[in-house]
Design an enzyme around this catalytic site. Structure first.
Site, PDB file in Angstrom:
ATOM      1  N   CYS A 227      -0.363   4.113   2.225  1.00  0.00           N
ATOM      2  CA  CYS A 227      -0.135   3.901   3.658  1.00  0.00           C
ATOM      3  C   CYS A 227       1.334   4.095   4.037  1.00  0.00           C
ATOM      4  O   CYS A 227       1.643   4.653   5.088  1.00  0.00           O
ATOM      5  CB  CYS A 227      -0.545   2.483   4.065  1.00  0.00           C
ATOM      6  SG  CYS A 227      -2.058   1.890   3.312  1.00  0.00           S
ATOM      7  N   ASP A 228       2.244   3.589   3.186  1.00  0.00           N
ATOM      8  CA  ASP A 228       3.641   3.467   3.605  1.00  0.00           C
ATOM      9  C   ASP A 228       4.633   4.402   2.903  1.00  0.00           C
ATOM     10  O   ASP A 228       5.826   4.372   3.210  1.00  0.00           O
ATOM     11  CB  ASP A 228       4.104   2.011   3.401  1.00  0.00           C
ATOM     12  CG  ASP A 228       3.301   1.033   4.261  1.00  0.00           C
ATOM     13  OD1 ASP A 228       2.762   1.475   5.292  1.00  0.00           O
ATOM     14  OD2 ASP A 228       3.215  -0.149   3.899  1.00  0.00           O
TER      15      ASP A 228
ATOM     16  N   CYS B  67       0.834  -1.215   0.000  1.00  0.00           N
ATOM     17  CA  CYS B  67       0.000   0.000   0.000  1.00  0.00           C
ATOM     18  C   CYS B  67       0.864   1.260   0.000  1.00  0.00           C
ATOM     19  O   CYS B  67       1.382   1.670   1.034  1.00  0.00           O
ATOM     20  CB  CYS B  67      -0.929   0.006   1.207  1.00  0.00           C
ATOM     21  SG  CYS B  67      -1.921   1.509   1.332  1.00  0.00           S
TER      22      CYS B  67
END
Lengths: 305, 305
Positions: free
Chosen positions: B135-136, B132
């Site tokens: 997200c990261d 992701c």
């Protein structure tokens, strides 16, 4: 020549245009009324993310979004009188003589309000007979009106009218409403609404304007109700005349027949929204937007060959 | 006992809950992650009416809407471990031992990210291997990363990473991207992105963390690329394990098989969103919302008998 011609300026039309533009397709979108049927919803509570928004305001947001892609999207407010197949695509004939050509077409023409077909309905259209509570409620402030119908639009219409009119009769031929419980509950809480259940209209009467309605059977001792106006909200029919002229097939209920990719039986011709039978024949903002997304993707794939 | 159990806290789950509540149905909605896959979209430009909105912000609006109906909707953040048929309905078993019972079920469990299945992928998961970008991405600011894939999520992921990372390799096994032209154009305009086309990953290598990737064939003179991290964005599979346990049938591609009303082969069990094969297998916010609308309406009709 455009890549895509979209007919209809409602939820399905605008959503198709948004996706079409994101696919970098040269898009022409045209329709008679900006916002389409979406304009008629006074209070939209079922467009996810908007707890309470007016239909015309929501449609204006959709329109701005569709027009946010610069040159890619050309919008025109006008009536499409005819459509024909030409070499490599399709040609629209607009009111006023203008034409537009494109390689693929998405019909997003929605539906048209159904008429009752009773005596006086045609005669008093615009003289007390209306088909849109959201549009015309204000003309009846402190007056007495009737709404005919039992679905969402009838009951929602009666709720709207109850806020401005002195008295609202809601006439429905069945024992119970077909409307969402959300709306049925609202209408039962309105003190100035009188429910006239299991009755139908026989005639709309008046002189210069509507003055009273004749019922099929007496209600509260009389077969006549004195009103200043009547709102006919007995459903709508899919607006399929243009696709039919092009040779598109309909389903057994008269809706535009489309496949999983929203394509009709004619290659390059798609349909999305209330005029199609997809989404289980359920006509909502969300279902129209979903179908429009699939139609634009289908048209993109069609144009890729 | 609830009227409806909804499993999934993404676009389809929240939309189902909004409709369910408007039908005055007692609704229980549960899922592992608030926002679901919608959270992973850094930049949403295809939700009609929102020209540019972050995925998590849009999902938060959906959640607020779903929870705006007072007692009607109960939401729980947790894992559903099992589901069983009981007399008059279904029972969910949640992580931690809690149970919930309802008369009908809507599965809105979405999809799970696909893995590459190459050497080192499992070993370095969370140590440089991510699924992701949204997200990261922040963990890789001023570092060098690779993205593997060619669809929307891969190319969008690379665009996001290009804004924070020093250098981004986009590795795709084909000559062209499957992504929307909107994203493909964006990625080509990024000076710190290097396209590695017609190459696949053979191995992810490192020591404590990822240090380099082995390609199937050399790119720019070497079969190794030095990176600090690699984002695997090679698609996803429908999350159908719970419905399968209940006996629901899948389609030929492994998606939950649902009819026009989004109902599975088991009466009272519906599906909506990315796990189903409807909407032409196209997974978008709009199609998930449309399917969820039809599913909630189908469940309402089912409960009416």
């Amino acid at each position: 020549m455009y890549d895509i011609l979209i007919i209809g300026l409602g939820c399905a039309g605008y959503t198709s245009a948004i996706y079409s533009a994101r696919y970098k397709l040269k898009t022409f979108i045209v329709g008679q009324e900006e916002g389409g049927m979406g304009n008629e919803a006074a209070e939209v509570g079922n467009w996810p993310g908007e707890i309470d928004i007016k239909g015309p305001v929501l449609m204006e947001k959709f329109k701005k979004h569709a027009l946010s892609f610069g040159d890619l999207v050309t919008m025109k407010n006008g009536l499409v009188k005819d459509i024909e197949k030409i070499e490599g695509g399709f040609r629209l004939h607009l009111d006023g003589g203008e034409t537009a050509e494109g390689k693929a077409v998405i019909f997003a023409t929605g539906s048209v309000k159904r008429h009752l077909g009773v005596k006086g309905e045609k005669e008093f259209a615009g003289k007390g007979v209306s088909y849109c509570a959201t549009c015309d409620a204000f003309f009846f402030r402190n007056k007495t009106v009737a709404v005919v119908g039992g679905g969402d639009s009838a009951v929602e219409g009666a709720v709207i009218l109850a806020q401005v009119a002195k008295k609202v009769y809601l006439i429905h031929r069945r024992k119970e409403f077909r409307a969402e419980p959300f709306w049925s509950d609202k209408i039962r809480a309105k003190p100035n609404v009188e429910l006239v259940m299991e009755r139908t209209l026989k005639e709309i009467r008046g002189d210069a304007k509507v003055t009273n309605l004749l019922l099929n059977e007496p209600h509260a001792g009389s077969d006549t109700i004195e009103v200043d106006g009547v709102f006919v909200e007995v459903g709508s029919d899919p607006a399929v005349s243009l696709p039919v002229r092009l040779g598109c097939a309909l389903d057994e209920r008269g809706f535009l027949n489309v496949g999983e990719d929203q394509q009709t039986n004619i290659a390059g011709v798609f349909g999305a929204g209330d005029l199609t039978g997809n989404s289980n024949h359920f006509a909502q903002f969300t279902t129209a937007a979903g179908e429009a997304t699939v139609a634009a993707n289908g048209a993109f794939n069609y144009l890729q060959g």
